[in-house]
Scaffold this motif. Structure first.
Motif, mmCIF file in Angstrom:
data_model
loop_
_atom_site.group_PDB
_atom_site.id
_atom_site.type_symbol
_atom_site.label_atom_id
_atom_site.label_comp_id
_atom_site.label_asym_id
_atom_site.label_seq_id
_atom_site.Cartn_x
_atom_site.Cartn_y
_atom_site.Cartn_z
ATOM 1 N N TYR A 20 137.875 -26.545 -36.528
ATOM 2 C CA TYR A 20 136.628 -27.119 -36.038
ATOM 3 C C TYR A 20 135.439 -26.208 -36.380
ATOM 4 C CZ TYR A 20 139.413 -30.395 -33.224
ATOM 5 O OH TYR A 20 140.264 -31.371 -32.813
ATOM 6 N N ALA A 21 135.653 -24.894 -36.253
ATOM 7 C CA ALA A 21 134.568 -23.946 -36.523
ATOM 8 C C ALA A 21 134.173 -23.981 -37.996
ATOM 9 C CB ALA A 21 134.985 -22.539 -36.113
ATOM 10 N N VAL A 32 134.330 -32.690 -34.123
ATOM 11 C CA VAL A 32 134.420 -33.112 -32.712
ATOM 12 C C VAL A 32 133.128 -32.696 -31.981
ATOM 13 C CG1 VAL A 32 136.931 -32.952 -32.532
ATOM 14 C CG2 VAL A 32 135.535 -30.914 -32.114
ATOM 15 N N PRO A 33 132.831 -33.348 -30.838
ATOM 16 C CA PRO A 33 131.652 -32.933 -30.060
ATOM 17 C C PRO A 33 131.822 -31.511 -29.518
ATOM 18 C CG PRO A 33 132.527 -35.037 -29.279
ATOM 19 C CD PRO A 33 133.530 -34.496 -30.228
ATOM 20 N N ASP A 38 134.380 -26.638 -26.764
ATOM 21 C CA ASP A 38 134.305 -25.716 -25.619
ATOM 22 C C ASP A 38 135.553 -25.828 -24.735
ATOM 23 O OD1 ASP A 38 131.831 -24.936 -26.513
ATOM 24 O OD2 ASP A 38 130.693 -26.115 -25.068
ATOM 25 N N ILE A 84 127.189 -15.009 -27.511
ATOM 26 C CA ILE A 84 126.879 -14.804 -26.089
ATOM 27 C C ILE A 84 127.983 -15.484 -25.313
ATOM 28 C CG2 ILE A 84 125.241 -15.239 -24.233
ATOM 29 C CD1 ILE A 84 123.080 -15.582 -26.120
ATOM 30 N N LEU A 121 115.260 -20.337 -22.687
ATOM 31 C CA LEU A 121 115.948 -21.543 -23.135
ATOM 32 C C LEU A 121 116.989 -21.153 -24.176
ATOM 33 C CD1 LEU A 121 112.935 -23.982 -23.672
ATOM 34 C CD2 LEU A 121 114.178 -23.407 -21.570
ATOM 35 N N GLU A 179 116.059 -18.325 -33.442
ATOM 36 C CA GLU A 179 116.761 -19.577 -33.739
ATOM 37 C C GLU A 179 115.870 -20.472 -34.585
ATOM 38 O OE1 GLU A 179 119.740 -19.592 -32.477
ATOM 39 O OE2 GLU A 179 120.414 -21.654 -32.154
ATOM 40 N N TYR A 231 114.081 -14.481 -30.266
ATOM 41 C CA TYR A 231 114.656 -14.122 -28.958
ATOM 42 C C TYR A 231 115.213 -12.704 -28.918
ATOM 43 C CZ TYR A 231 118.866 -15.785 -31.365
ATOM 44 O OH TYR A 231 119.854 -15.976 -32.283
ATOM 45 N N ASP A 291 120.904 -26.356 -25.351
ATOM 46 C CA ASP A 291 122.224 -26.649 -24.783
ATOM 47 C C ASP A 291 122.500 -25.765 -23.577
ATOM 48 O OD1 ASP A 291 122.587 -24.405 -26.349
ATOM 49 O OD2 ASP A 291 124.541 -25.005 -27.118
ATOM 50 N N LYS A 320 125.321 -23.217 -19.307
ATOM 51 C CA LYS A 320 125.167 -24.553 -19.886
ATOM 52 C C LYS A 320 124.807 -25.597 -18.837
ATOM 53 C CE LYS A 320 127.272 -24.117 -24.213
ATOM 54 N NZ LYS A 320 127.847 -24.840 -25.320
HETATM 55 P P1 NAD Z 1 126.520 -19.864 -29.057
HETATM 56 O O1 NAD Z 1 125.867 -20.544 -30.190
HETATM 57 O O2 NAD Z 1 126.896 -20.732 -27.917
HETATM 58 O O3 NAD Z 1 125.636 -18.634 -28.530
HETATM 59 C C1 NAD Z 1 125.099 -17.644 -29.333
HETATM 60 C C2 NAD Z 1 123.923 -18.151 -30.083
HETATM 61 O O4 NAD Z 1 122.953 -18.691 -29.202
HETATM 62 C C3 NAD Z 1 123.154 -17.091 -30.824
HETATM 63 O O5 NAD Z 1 123.754 -16.801 -32.048
HETATM 64 C C4 NAD Z 1 121.804 -17.752 -30.984
HETATM 65 O O6 NAD Z 1 121.762 -18.391 -32.232
HETATM 66 C C5 NAD Z 1 121.760 -18.814 -29.921
HETATM 67 N N1 NAD Z 1 120.599 -18.720 -29.006
HETATM 68 C C6 NAD Z 1 119.771 -19.767 -28.712
HETATM 69 N N2 NAD Z 1 118.816 -19.405 -27.857
HETATM 70 C C7 NAD Z 1 118.994 -18.088 -27.596
HETATM 71 C C8 NAD Z 1 118.291 -17.148 -26.782
HETATM 72 N N3 NAD Z 1 117.238 -17.489 -26.034
HETATM 73 N N4 NAD Z 1 118.748 -15.875 -26.762
HETATM 74 C C9 NAD Z 1 119.826 -15.508 -27.485
HETATM 75 N N5 NAD Z 1 120.532 -16.360 -28.286
HETATM 76 C C10 NAD Z 1 120.130 -17.640 -28.333
HETATM 77 O O7 NAD Z 1 127.757 -19.128 -29.470
HETATM 78 P P2 NAD Z 1 128.646 -19.354 -30.708
HETATM 79 O O8 NAD Z 1 129.869 -18.601 -30.407
HETATM 80 O O9 NAD Z 1 127.910 -19.120 -31.936
HETATM 81 O O10 NAD Z 1 128.948 -20.909 -30.774
HETATM 82 C C11 NAD Z 1 129.472 -21.635 -29.788
HETATM 83 C C12 NAD Z 1 128.706 -22.938 -29.728
HETATM 84 O O11 NAD Z 1 128.877 -23.675 -30.916
HETATM 85 C C13 NAD Z 1 129.205 -23.753 -28.591
HETATM 86 O O12 NAD Z 1 128.141 -24.444 -28.010
HETATM 87 C C14 NAD Z 1 130.161 -24.711 -29.277
HETATM 88 O O13 NAD Z 1 130.279 -25.914 -28.579
HETATM 89 C C15 NAD Z 1 129.528 -24.887 -30.624
HETATM 90 N N6 NAD Z 1 130.553 -25.169 -31.631
HETATM 91 C C16 NAD Z 1 130.883 -26.450 -31.825
HETATM 92 C C17 NAD Z 1 131.873 -26.780 -32.736
HETATM 93 C C18 NAD Z 1 132.236 -28.221 -32.947
HETATM 94 O O14 NAD Z 1 133.197 -28.490 -33.666
HETATM 95 N N7 NAD Z 1 131.515 -29.149 -32.379
HETATM 96 C C19 NAD Z 1 132.532 -25.779 -33.448
HETATM 97 C C20 NAD Z 1 132.156 -24.460 -33.223
HETATM 98 C C21 NAD Z 1 131.162 -24.159 -32.294
#
Ligand code: NAD
Length: 337
Positions: A20-21, A32-33, A38, A84, A121, A179, A231, A291, A320
């Motif tokens: 998925y990643a 997938v959503p 998560d 995070i 945010l 971002e 950020y 999100d 979240k």
């Molecule tokens: P994340 O994206 O949840 O958190 C880290 C990221 O948050 C940072 O890299 C930054 O880009 C962002 N961010 C936004 N606002 C910020 C702020 N104010 N301060 C600091 N950072 C900020 O972590 P992750 O491990 O990169 O990804 C997980 C997310 O990606 C989850 O929400 C997950 O659902 C989604 N994801 C979805 C799929 C899928 O198949 N749908 C696959 C992988 C990941």
């Protein structure tokens, strides 16, 4: 020793998360959503908590997943770009949990005064590192696997709000992290144009933004407007970084870097919970997707004391919101999330 059944289950979850990643981070085409991703991630976390020997260095819970797209040059980050921790308890209890974990880690007495947090945010786009040398933008890179990202300077230069030169720009090295995202109205307009021209439409603004940034052709990015909010910081040389996170963002704003102003410095768990509720009420009227919200210990000295745990800082958490009722089109199938 974990039973064979748990070993096999952990293996299965890791394989699924990697698949998925890859679709999400590398191909910008999720299968997938997010809520489903998560859910599986938390299942793996729970399994690893019960059986610590299942935690392998390559587990998706231990490292940032991502890769460098062929055609984009790799960029080694001077300071790793981490993730995070996500707090999925979407009630005020989620804020209390984070505050308690921070206070415990700092060994604060129960009657010690509340801690100050920067509450922001959580923009739903992709993380970018902007490198300024002597005040001039010289490189922009994606997060990639956290250690090595992709050089996307050509597409990032098309974002009008990102300054090519900083005001008061004589800092030898200043890396600004933030971002890149697409506003909802820009996203709707892009998909409308794509439909009219028979092109590919995008699932959501996050995927549209990621697709545009990682384009090889800057000309295409030029026609697809993106936005940016800072950020945090990466590598810094020759600048006295302010003592708090919030003052750092104020200083970046004064240099002409876009910083979102829907942020607050709040006190303790109650302040965090109030901010979470305030933004929940405003979420639908924001011009861009979020999100969740992010809480950060404001004092940089305390952040250093708290340090990091594998792929995440101990001084920050993403809190979240319940998944929004929406119909998402994935692989041509409508999915209710
Ligand atoms: P994340 O994206 O949840 O958190 C880290 C990221 O948050 C940072 O890299 C930054 O880009 C962002 N961010 C936004 N606002 C910020 C702020 N104010 N301060 C600091 N950072 C900020 O972590 P992750 O491990 O990169 O990804 C997980 C997310 O990606 C989850 O929400 C997950 O659902 C989604 N994801 C979805 C799929 C899928 O198949 N749908 C696959 C992988 C990941």
């Amino acid at each position: 020793m974990a039973p064979a059944e748990q070993i096999a289950q952990a293996q299965q979850l890791k394989t699924l998360l990697r698949r998925y990643a890859h679709r999400y981070y590398v191909l910008d085409d999720p299968e997938v959503p997010d809520a489903e991703y998560d859910r599986i991630y938390q299942q793996l976390e729970a399994l690893e908590a019960a059986w610590p020997e299942l935690v392998t260095p390559d587990s998706p819970t231990q490292r940032v997943i991502g890769a460098v797209l062929e055609g984009l040059a790799p960029v080694r980050h001077a300071v790793p770009m981490l993730s995070i921790k996500t707090e999925t308890d979407t009630t005020p209890a989620g804020a209390l949990k984070f505050d308690t974990s921070v206070r415990n880690a700092l060994k604060l007495a129960d009657d010690a005064p509340p801690l100050a947090y920067a509450a922001e945010l959580k923009f739903d786009g992709l993380a970018i590192n902007l490198r300024y040398e002597q005040g001039e933008l010289v490189q922009a890179a994606t997060r990639g696997d956290g250690e090595t990202g992709e050089d996307v300077t050509h597409t990032i230069r098309t974002i009008k709000s990102i300054p090519n030169y900083l005001k008061h720009g004589n800092v030898p090295v200043l890396e600004v992290r933030g971002e890149v995202f697409m506003r909802r109205d820009d996203f709707e307009a892009l998909n409308e144009r794509q439909r009219e021209s028979g092109g590919k439409t995008f699932v959501n603004p996050r995927n549209a933004a990621a697709g545009v940034v990682r384009q090889l052709d800057a000309g295409i990015a030029q026609q697809r407007p993106l936005s940016f909010f800072a950020y945090g910081l990466g590598e810094v040389q020759g600048w006295d970084v302010p003592a708090t996170h919030s003052a750092t963002l104020d200083a970046l704003a004064a240099m002409g870097v876009p910083v979102n102003q829907d942020r607050q410095v709040v006190q303790g768990a109650q302040g965090l919970a109030d901010f979470h509720a305030l933004i929940a009420a405003a979420r639908d009227s924001l011009p861009f997707d979020i999100d969740g919200v992010v809480y950060k210990v404001d004092d940089r000295g305390l952040q250093q004391q708290l340090g990091f745990k594998s792929r995440e800082p101990r001084w920050a958490v993403a809190h979240k919101y319940p998944a929004q009722e929406q119909i998402t089109r994935l692989n041509g199938i409508e999915i209710q999330v």
